[in-house]
Motif scaffolding. Sequence first.
Motif, PDB file in Angstrom:
ATOM      1  N   THR A  81     -61.344  56.670 -48.966  1.00 32.82           N
ATOM      2  CA  THR A  81     -60.898  55.305 -48.574  1.00 32.82           C
ATOM      3  C   THR A  81     -62.380  54.690 -49.384  1.00 32.82           C
ATOM      4  OG1 THR A  81     -61.942  54.757 -46.500  1.00 32.82           O
ATOM      5  CG2 THR A  81     -59.931  55.412 -46.960  1.00 32.82           C
ATOM      6  N   ASP A  82     -62.846  54.793 -49.044  1.00 31.37           N
ATOM      7  CA  ASP A  82     -64.208  53.067 -49.604  1.00 31.37           C
ATOM      8  C   ASP A  82     -64.396  53.884 -50.863  1.00 31.37           C
ATOM      9  OD1 ASP A  82     -64.856  52.719 -47.108  1.00 31.37           O
ATOM     10  OD2 ASP A  82     -66.964  53.965 -46.427  1.00 31.37           O
ATOM     11  N   ARG A  85     -67.424  47.499 -45.937  1.00 32.79           N
ATOM     12  CA  ARG A  85     -68.335  48.980 -45.474  1.00 32.79           C
ATOM     13  C   ARG A  85     -68.644  49.606 -46.281  1.00 32.79           C
ATOM     14  NH1 ARG A  85     -63.935  51.070 -42.090  1.00 32.79           N
ATOM     15  NH2 ARG A  85     -63.519  51.962 -44.160  1.00 32.79           N
ATOM     16  N   THR A 101     -62.370  44.604 -45.392  1.00 38.65           N
ATOM     17  CA  THR A 101     -63.332  45.651 -44.581  1.00 38.65           C
ATOM     18  C   THR A 101     -63.524  46.543 -45.311  1.00 38.65           C
ATOM     19  OG1 THR A 101     -61.959  44.218 -43.002  1.00 38.65           O
ATOM     20  CG2 THR A 101     -62.973  46.228 -41.755  1.00 38.65           C
ATOM     21  N   ARG A 102     -62.833  47.582 -45.898  1.00 39.43           N
ATOM     22  CA  ARG A 102     -63.511  48.635 -45.954  1.00 39.43           C
ATOM     23  C   ARG A 102     -64.428  48.010 -47.209  1.00 39.43           C
ATOM     24  NH1 ARG A 102     -58.032  51.867 -47.592  1.00 39.43           N
ATOM     25  NH2 ARG A 102     -57.095  52.150 -45.096  1.00 39.43           N
TER      26      ARG A 102
END
Length: 117
Positions: free
Chosen positions: A63-64, A98, A94-95
């Motif tokens: 996902t990142d 992170r 948010t991703r």
Amino acid sequence: MEKQPELMPGKERAWLLQVTANECRNLHRRLCRRSTVSLDEALAVAAPEYTPLLTHVMKQRPTDRAVLYLFYYEGFSTEEIGQMLHTSQSAVTTRLHRARKNLKATLEQEGYYETGL
């Protein structure tokens, strides 16, 4: 089609065909502007100075990795990425935060990124 204009009786078919043709042209333009390749292909043809960074991006969680690649390499906005990944824009933001944090930590461990400079 969403606007539902006032149409003369008998002209509905011509209007619908014109709207359809316009949308097809718009879709074709979007597809021509955005060529897509797999992440592995992008890594293989990347400029040599970006290869270490791309290698570290590819090591991130799926996902990142996806949000980093779509945002920085493909140039999509967070809203567009959210639509592609079927998630909200705030989740994409948010991703990204992170993923940047994890990538920075990884690069610091490898000696590519020095703090305080």
